[in-house]
Design a protein around this motif. Sequence first.
Motif, PDB file in Angstrom:
ATOM      1  N   ILE A   9       0.839  -1.208   0.000  1.00  0.00           N
ATOM      2  CA  ILE A   9       0.000   0.000   0.000  1.00  0.00           C
ATOM      3  C   ILE A   9       0.872   1.255   0.000  1.00  0.00           C
ATOM      4  CG2 ILE A   9      -1.618   1.364   1.390  1.00  0.00           C
ATOM      5  CD1 ILE A   9      -2.825  -1.320   2.333  1.00  0.00           C
ATOM      6  N   ALA A  10       1.900   1.272   0.854  1.00  0.00           N
ATOM      7  CA  ALA A  10       2.797   2.428   0.933  1.00  0.00           C
ATOM      8  C   ALA A  10       3.484   2.673  -0.406  1.00  0.00           C
ATOM      9  CB  ALA A  10       3.829   2.225   2.037  1.00  0.00           C
ATOM     10  N   ALA A  11       3.981   1.601  -1.030  1.00  0.00           N
ATOM     11  CA  ALA A  11       4.700   1.740  -2.299  1.00  0.00           C
ATOM     12  C   ALA A  11       3.785   2.269  -3.396  1.00  0.00           C
ATOM     13  CB  ALA A  11       5.304   0.397  -2.700  1.00  0.00           C
ATOM     14  N   LEU A  12       2.569   1.724  -3.483  1.00  0.00           N
ATOM     15  CA  LEU A  12       1.638   2.174  -4.516  1.00  0.00           C
ATOM     16  C   LEU A  12       1.251   3.638  -4.312  1.00  0.00           C
ATOM     17  CD1 LEU A  12      -0.698  -0.961  -4.826  1.00  0.00           C
ATOM     18  CD2 LEU A  12       1.029  -0.173  -6.458  1.00  0.00           C
ATOM     19  N   LEU A  13       1.024   4.017  -3.070  1.00  0.00           N
ATOM     20  CA  LEU A  13       0.659   5.414  -2.792  1.00  0.00           C
ATOM     21  C   LEU A  13       1.833   6.353  -3.055  1.00  0.00           C
ATOM     22  CD1 LEU A  13      -1.496   4.997   0.441  1.00  0.00           C
ATOM     23  CD2 LEU A  13      -2.288   5.710  -1.820  1.00  0.00           C
ATOM     24  N   TYR A  14       3.041   5.925  -2.692  1.00  0.00           N
ATOM     25  CA  TYR A  14       4.225   6.744  -2.975  1.00  0.00           C
ATOM     26  C   TYR A  14       4.364   6.983  -4.482  1.00  0.00           C
ATOM     27  CZ  TYR A  14       6.546   6.858   1.629  1.00  0.00           C
ATOM     28  OH  TYR A  14       6.898   7.125   2.926  1.00  0.00           O
ATOM     29  N   LEU A  15       4.245   5.922  -5.261  1.00  0.00           N
ATOM     30  CA  LEU A  15       4.401   6.041  -6.706  1.00  0.00           C
ATOM     31  C   LEU A  15       3.288   6.889  -7.313  1.00  0.00           C
ATOM     32  CD1 LEU A  15       5.490   2.386  -7.570  1.00  0.00           C
ATOM     33  CD2 LEU A  15       6.935   4.419  -7.492  1.00  0.00           C
ATOM     34  N   SER A  16       2.060   6.718  -6.810  1.00  0.00           N
ATOM     35  CA  SER A  16       0.943   7.519  -7.308  1.00  0.00           C
ATOM     36  C   SER A  16       1.143   8.994  -6.979  1.00  0.00           C
ATOM     37  CB  SER A  16      -0.377   7.023  -6.703  1.00  0.00           C
ATOM     38  OG  SER A  16      -0.620   5.678  -7.050  1.00  0.00           O
ATOM     39  N   ALA A  17       1.583   9.270  -5.753  1.00  0.00           N
ATOM     40  CA  ALA A  17       1.810  10.661  -5.346  1.00  0.00           C
ATOM     41  C   ALA A  17       2.932  11.288  -6.163  1.00  0.00           C
ATOM     42  CB  ALA A  17       2.143  10.715  -3.856  1.00  0.00           C
ATOM     43  N   ALA A  18       4.006  10.521  -6.400  1.00  0.00           N
ATOM     44  CA  ALA A  18       5.128  11.044  -7.194  1.00  0.00           C
ATOM     45  C   ALA A  18       4.694  11.338  -8.624  1.00  0.00           C
ATOM     46  CB  ALA A  18       6.285  10.044  -7.192  1.00  0.00           C
ATOM     47  N   GLY A  19       3.932  10.403  -9.221  1.00  0.00           N
ATOM     48  CA  GLY A  19       3.458  10.616 -10.583  1.00  0.00           C
ATOM     49  C   GLY A  19       2.535  11.812 -10.696  1.00  0.00           C
ATOM     50  N   MET A  20       1.623  11.952  -9.749  1.00  0.00           N
ATOM     51  CA  MET A  20       0.704  13.080  -9.780  1.00  0.00           C
ATOM     52  C   MET A  20       1.429  14.403  -9.573  1.00  0.00           C
ATOM     53  SD  MET A  20      -2.772  13.677  -7.523  1.00  0.00           S
ATOM     54  CE  MET A  20      -3.531  12.225  -8.283  1.00  0.00           C
ATOM     55  N   HIS A  21       2.408  14.405  -8.655  1.00  0.00           N
ATOM     56  CA  HIS A  21       3.159  15.653  -8.406  1.00  0.00           C
ATOM     57  C   HIS A  21       3.996  16.030  -9.621  1.00  0.00           C
ATOM     58  CE1 HIS A  21       4.987  18.884  -6.293  1.00  0.00           C
ATOM     59  NE2 HIS A  21       6.167  18.319  -6.219  1.00  0.00           N
ATOM     60  N   LEU A  22       4.601  15.040 -10.276  1.00  0.00           N
ATOM     61  CA  LEU A  22       5.361  15.318 -11.491  1.00  0.00           C
ATOM     62  C   LEU A  22       4.453  15.884 -12.580  1.00  0.00           C
ATOM     63  CD1 LEU A  22       7.966  15.185 -13.150  1.00  0.00           C
ATOM     64  CD2 LEU A  22       7.398  12.804 -13.698  1.00  0.00           C
ATOM     65  N   LEU A  23       3.256  15.324 -12.710  1.00  0.00           N
ATOM     66  CA  LEU A  23       2.298  15.836 -13.692  1.00  0.00           C
ATOM     67  C   LEU A  23       1.926  17.283 -13.391  1.00  0.00           C
ATOM     68  CD1 LEU A  23       0.458  15.235 -16.115  1.00  0.00           C
ATOM     69  CD2 LEU A  23      -1.280  14.439 -14.491  1.00  0.00           C
ATOM     70  N   HIS A  24       1.733  17.577 -12.103  1.00  0.00           N
ATOM     71  CA  HIS A  24       1.399  18.952 -11.719  1.00  0.00           C
ATOM     72  C   HIS A  24       2.554  19.906 -12.021  1.00  0.00           C
ATOM     73  CE1 HIS A  24      -1.815  17.456  -8.644  1.00  0.00           C
ATOM     74  NE2 HIS A  24      -2.217  17.377  -9.899  1.00  0.00           N
ATOM     75  N   ILE A  25       3.787  19.448 -11.811  1.00  0.00           N
ATOM     76  CA  ILE A  25       4.949  20.287 -12.118  1.00  0.00           C
ATOM     77  C   ILE A  25       4.991  20.595 -13.612  1.00  0.00           C
ATOM     78  CG2 ILE A  25       7.469  20.312 -12.240  1.00  0.00           C
ATOM     79  CD1 ILE A  25       7.540  18.831  -9.595  1.00  0.00           C
ATOM     80  N   LEU A  26       4.773  19.563 -14.426  1.00  0.00           N
ATOM     81  CA  LEU A  26       4.797  19.753 -15.881  1.00  0.00           C
ATOM     82  C   LEU A  26       3.660  20.670 -16.337  1.00  0.00           C
ATOM     83  CD1 LEU A  26       5.647  16.115 -17.016  1.00  0.00           C
ATOM     84  CD2 LEU A  26       7.182  18.082 -16.848  1.00  0.00           C
ATOM     85  N   GLN A  27       2.586  20.706 -15.556  1.00  0.00           N
ATOM     86  CA  GLN A  27       1.473  21.603 -15.856  1.00  0.00           C
ATOM     87  C   GLN A  27       1.643  22.978 -15.194  1.00  0.00           C
ATOM     88  OE1 GLN A  27      -1.850  19.267 -14.427  1.00  0.00           O
ATOM     89  NE2 GLN A  27      -2.023  18.134 -16.356  1.00  0.00           N
TER      90      GLN A  27
END
Length: 267
Positions: A9-27
């Motif tokens: 659960i921790a790993a999946l949430l970490y990866l999801s949070a990282a991906g979403m934050h990277l997307l927000h940075i690119l936006q």
Amino acid sequence: MPLLPLAIIAALLYLSAAGMHLLHILQRQPKLSPAVLTMGAIALACHGLVAWFSIFDEHAVHLGFYKISALISFVINVACIAWLVRRPLQNLLVVLLPLSAAAVLVSAFAPHTGTTPEDIDSGLLVHIASSVLAYAVLTLAAAQAGLVAIQDHQLKRHHATGIVTFLPPLQLMETMLFELLWAGVLLLTVAIASGFLFLDDIFAQHLVHKTVLTLIAWVIYSTLLWGHYQLGWRSQTAVRFTLGGFALLILAFFGSKLVLELVLQRS
């Protein structure tokens, strides 16, 4: 406690949070969104439980190569969050969160190594805690140095693209780097001093390389801080000293544990 589901659960949430934050940075939305914060907080809580119950059990304390990695990555994340209260370090999370996902999975699935008795005295506890905190803060400093290097390189060539366009001004980035270095060196000083005070023989055969490398890293960091405030050292000079000192710390800590526990099969 079932650690494997928590680690996943921790790993999946970490990866999801990282991906979403990277997307927000690119936006061009560099601030942490509520969704990223929520996922990161839940992941961090699960990570903390995995780290705690992986290290401590009824009979021993497991400070081996795999288990301590999860603890250190947890402390790194906590330190980053604490720094976020006053400094914009959120860009580091794009790197730290995936690494934390890997660390928490390794800790849960890997075997125990480096087992020590449960009754650790208070002096040794101070040494362990200060060592982990120093490594965590200096890891943040190394990551920050990497961003400073990229930013300085692109600005000097008048070619600021990619993540550099989302970073704070270079002067603020350098200020944050030296704040992290000051905190890390102070903690490293406590770790070294407590090692001399509370370890039976800090220059014993199985510890001497770790001690020497750590002392050299401390000298490098201290020289950089002196040079910055006395001679005005900054940008690429600061980056080289910071990354050089951190490389020695990696060799001192993880290198020694890798050789002792996984190659020589010693605690």
